[in-house]
Each structure stands twice: as C-alpha cells, then as structure tokens.
Design a protein around this motif. Structure first.
Motif, PDB file in Angstrom:
ATOM      1  N   ALA A 191       0.835  -1.205   0.000  1.00 34.82           N
ATOM      2  CA  ALA A 191       0.000   0.000   0.000  1.00 34.82           C
ATOM      3  C   ALA A 191       0.869   1.254   0.000  1.00 34.82           C
ATOM      4  N   ARG A 192       1.963   1.241   0.769  1.00 35.96           N
ATOM      5  CA  ARG A 192       2.847   2.407   0.837  1.00 35.96           C
ATOM      6  C   ARG A 192       3.569   2.621  -0.492  1.00 35.96           C
ATOM      7  N   GLU A 193       3.988   1.542  -1.127  1.00 36.17           N
ATOM      8  CA  GLU A 193       4.642   1.672  -2.434  1.00 36.17           C
ATOM      9  C   GLU A 193       3.682   2.258  -3.470  1.00 36.17           C
ATOM     10  N   ALA A 237       2.242   9.378  -6.001  1.00 33.49           N
ATOM     11  CA  ALA A 237       2.836  10.695  -5.822  1.00 33.49           C
ATOM     12  C   ALA A 237       3.836  11.007  -6.938  1.00 33.49           C
ATOM     13  N   VAL A 238       4.583   9.990  -7.352  1.00 36.61           N
ATOM     14  CA  VAL A 238       5.504  10.152  -8.482  1.00 36.61           C
ATOM     15  C   VAL A 238       4.716  10.514  -9.734  1.00 36.61           C
ATOM     16  N   ALA A 239       3.602   9.811  -9.937  1.00 39.22           N
ATOM     17  CA  ALA A 239       2.753  10.082 -11.104  1.00 39.22           C
ATOM     18  C   ALA A 239       2.188  11.501 -11.058  1.00 39.22           C
ATOM     19  N   ASP A 240       2.044  12.060  -9.857  1.00 42.40           N
ATOM     20  CA  ASP A 240       1.558  13.434  -9.708  1.00 42.40           C
ATOM     21  C   ASP A 240       2.662  14.460  -9.948  1.00 42.40           C
ATOM     22  N   GLY A 241       3.897  13.961 -10.178  1.00 41.13           N
ATOM     23  CA  GLY A 241       5.003  14.866 -10.477  1.00 41.13           C
ATOM     24  C   GLY A 241       5.737  15.398  -9.266  1.00 41.13           C
ATOM     25  N   LEU A 242       5.532  14.788  -8.094  1.00 40.86           N
ATOM     26  CA  LEU A 242       6.165  15.273  -6.873  1.00 40.86           C
ATOM     27  C   LEU A 242       7.627  14.831  -6.786  1.00 40.86           C
ATOM     28  N   THR A 243       8.443  15.659  -6.161  1.00 43.26           N
ATOM     29  CA  THR A 243       9.829  15.291  -5.879  1.00 43.26           C
ATOM     30  C   THR A 243       9.857  14.375  -4.660  1.00 43.26           C
ATOM     31  N   ASN A 244      11.034  13.811  -4.379  1.00 41.08           N
ATOM     32  CA  ASN A 244      11.143  12.938  -3.204  1.00 41.08           C
ATOM     33  C   ASN A 244      10.789  13.687  -1.919  1.00 41.08           C
ATOM     34  N   ALA A 245      11.256  14.942  -1.822  1.00 42.88           N
ATOM     35  CA  ALA A 245      10.959  15.731  -0.614  1.00 42.88           C
ATOM     36  C   ALA A 245       9.463  15.981  -0.495  1.00 42.88           C
ATOM     37  N   GLU A 246       8.823  16.286  -1.622  1.00 40.19           N
ATOM     38  CA  GLU A 246       7.377  16.546  -1.605  1.00 40.19           C
ATOM     39  C   GLU A 246       6.594  15.280  -1.297  1.00 40.19           C
ATOM     40  N   ILE A 247       7.075  14.136  -1.783  1.00 41.38           N
ATOM     41  CA  ILE A 247       6.424  12.858  -1.474  1.00 41.38           C
ATOM     42  C   ILE A 247       6.517  12.590   0.023  1.00 41.38           C
ATOM     43  N   ILE A 299       6.698  10.895   5.768  1.00 40.67           N
ATOM     44  CA  ILE A 299       7.812   9.962   5.941  1.00 40.67           C
ATOM     45  C   ILE A 299       9.092  10.682   5.541  1.00 40.67           C
ATOM     46  N   ALA A 300      10.225  10.161   5.978  1.00 43.76           N
ATOM     47  CA  ALA A 300      11.503  10.790   5.670  1.00 43.76           C
ATOM     48  C   ALA A 300      11.823  10.654   4.186  1.00 43.76           C
ATOM     49  N   GLU A 301      12.599  11.592   3.658  1.00 42.49           N
ATOM     50  CA  GLU A 301      12.987  11.530   2.247  1.00 42.49           C
ATOM     51  C   GLU A 301      13.802  10.261   1.969  1.00 42.49           C
ATOM     52  N   ALA A 302      14.609   9.847   2.938  1.00 38.84           N
ATOM     53  CA  ALA A 302      15.397   8.618   2.773  1.00 38.84           C
ATOM     54  C   ALA A 302      14.477   7.402   2.640  1.00 38.84           C
ATOM     55  N   THR A 303      13.362   7.426   3.360  1.00 41.92           N
ATOM     56  CA  THR A 303      12.395   6.335   3.276  1.00 41.92           C
ATOM     57  C   THR A 303      11.735   6.304   1.900  1.00 41.92           C
ATOM     58  N   VAL A 304      11.467   7.495   1.356  1.00 37.66           N
ATOM     59  CA  VAL A 304      10.921   7.579   0.002  1.00 37.66           C
ATOM     60  C   VAL A 304      11.879   6.923  -0.981  1.00 37.66           C
ATOM     61  N   LYS A 305      13.169   7.224  -0.860  1.00 39.70           N
ATOM     62  CA  LYS A 305      14.173   6.645  -1.760  1.00 39.70           C
ATOM     63  C   LYS A 305      14.197   5.125  -1.638  1.00 39.70           C
ATOM     64  N   THR A 306      14.051   4.631  -0.406  1.00 45.88           N
ATOM     65  CA  THR A 306      14.041   3.175  -0.198  1.00 45.88           C
ATOM     66  C   THR A 306      12.844   2.542  -0.888  1.00 45.88           C
ATOM     67  N   ARG A 345       9.356   5.396 -16.009  1.00 46.37           N
ATOM     68  CA  ARG A 345       9.115   4.030 -16.477  1.00 46.37           C
ATOM     69  C   ARG A 345       8.373   3.224 -15.420  1.00 46.37           C
ATOM     70  N   ALA A 346       8.645   3.478 -14.162  1.00 44.37           N
ATOM     71  CA  ALA A 346       7.951   2.761 -13.076  1.00 44.37           C
ATOM     72  C   ALA A 346       6.455   3.009 -13.140  1.00 44.37           C
ATOM     73  N   VAL A 347       6.074   4.266 -13.363  1.00 44.55           N
ATOM     74  CA  VAL A 347       4.651   4.606 -13.452  1.00 44.55           C
ATOM     75  C   VAL A 347       4.019   3.947 -14.675  1.00 44.55           C
ATOM     76  N   VAL A 348       4.702   4.020 -15.810  1.00 43.48           N
ATOM     77  CA  VAL A 348       4.174   3.442 -17.054  1.00 43.48           C
ATOM     78  C   VAL A 348       3.971   1.938 -16.915  1.00 43.48           C
ATOM     79  N   VAL A 349       4.972   1.232 -16.411  1.00 45.26           N
ATOM     80  CA  VAL A 349       4.898  -0.229 -16.281  1.00 45.26           C
ATOM     81  C   VAL A 349       3.818  -0.625 -15.273  1.00 45.26           C
TER      82      VAL A 349
END
Length: 214
Positions: free
Chosen positions: A152-154, A160-170, A176-183, A199-203
């Motif tokens: 669910a978190r992924e 959020a990526v599909a909405d065009g947000l950066t890691n910090a904005e996500i 959640i921490a930006e490092a957690t977003v990267k993970t 590509r992640a969003v498209v796939v």
C-alpha cells in the motif's frame, strides 16, 4: 478423397478481399469444404447455428460482434465447432483474449496455405494450433518471474511520483523521511524491473498495479 468426409469450414472476416483470399486459398484443397462466409460475428453465429461447421476461421476485430465475443458464444453453444482465430494482431492482450474466449488456435494472416490447411485439420482433431510468433510470445510470458504485488505504501509513493512530486514533496505528503521515500522507490524499481521513475509509473499502469483518475 473419395470416401473421406471433408472438413466443413466457415470463414469470418469483415474485409471482403481478405475473406475472398482465404476462401480462394482453401478452394483447391480436396479435404476442405467452405460451407459459408460471414462479415461479422452475428452473421457467423447464425451460420454456425444452421450448419455446425467443424472449424470456424474468425477474425478478431469486426463490427456488430467482434471475434472474442463470437468465439465465446460458439464455445458455449456449439463446442464441437473449433474456432481458429485468424488475425493480424499478435499483442499479448489480443492473444490472451482469444484463447480465454475458447479458441483452439491463434494464427496470423501471413500464414501460408499449407500451414492454414494443416492448422484446420489439427484444430478439427482438438489440437491447439499457434502461429510460431504467437507461441514464442506465450512461452516468453510464461518464463517471466511471478509478479510481486506492490505494498500500500509503495502504491502511495508511485501515485505521488505520477503526480510529479519530488522525493521531498512525497515525504511531506506521506509524512515519511525523504530517505524512506528513496528506499520505497528502489524497491519499486526492483519489483517492476525498471530504472527510472517515469518508467515505473508506465509499467505499473500497464500491469494494472496503478490506477489513475480519468
């Protein structure tokens, strides 16, 4: 062919020239009798009801009733009539739809006369018939590793990526921490076998793992 019953074949295609071409290819084959032709699925069902052919050669994309719906109806009403899909389309989705509908075979329109005749005979015996290119696609698909579902978190991160947000904005949106977003993104890339966010969003959307508002 004296004393041997001819295989009774119905040809279904909305393109007049293609339909005539298939009939012309089979006309000189002594083991086959063309019992009718149809330009759409509804006409095809009427002819199957009336003549109970051994094999129906059916195009996928037709008006009134397409090849998948026609195949489904024939399989339900007259399972003794074998359906061979004969089409130009060889995408995974089209192949799956045709086979799931009850077609015993899936051929492409670049099939030679001899291959078509052999396929009709094989289909009449209840044997599965696939164009080499179609068989290769199905084998490749079966060899793919089992799909790993997204958490669910992924899914939240991917949306959020599909909405065009950066890691910090996500991170701010999901608290959640930006490092957690990267993970989460690294895990997503591994699951989807991709190397970048777009590509992640498209796939994910292609696989039905991510649904976006229309």
């Amino acid at each position: 062919m004296t004393g041997v019953r001819k295989l009774r074949v119905l040809v279904v295609d909305d393109h007049t020239v293609m339909r005539a071409g298939v009939i012309a290819l089979l006309a000189s084959e002594p083991s086959i009798e063309i019992i009718g032709e149809a330009a759409d699925g509804r006409q095809a069902l009427d002819l199957v009801d009336r003549h109970r052919p051994d094999v129906a050669l059916i195009d996928l994309r037709m008006p009134v009733l397409d090849g998948v719906a026609t195949t489904t109806e024939i399989a339900a009403r007259h399972p003794e009539t074998r359906v061979l899909i004969l089409t130009t389309y060889d995408t995974d989705a089209e192949i799956e739809r045709g086979v799931e509908a009850g077609a015993i075979g899936y051929l492409l329109k670049d099939t030679t006369r001899d291959q078509l005749v052999d396929a009709i005979h094989a289909a009449s015996r209840g044997e599965t018939v696939l164009a080499p290119r179609v068989a290769a696609k199905l084998v490749a698909r079966l060899r793919q590793p089992a799909e790993v579902p997204l958490t669910a978190r992924e899914t939240d991160v991917l949306n959020a990526v599909a909405d065009g947000l950066t890691n910090a904005e996500i991170g701010a949106r999901l608290v959640i921490a930006e490092a957690t977003v990267k993970t989460h993104l690294l895990r997503l890339f591994a699951k989807l076998d991709v190397n970048d966010r777009t590509r992640a969003v498209v796939v994910a959307m292609e696989r039905g793992l991510l649904r976006r508002p229309t």
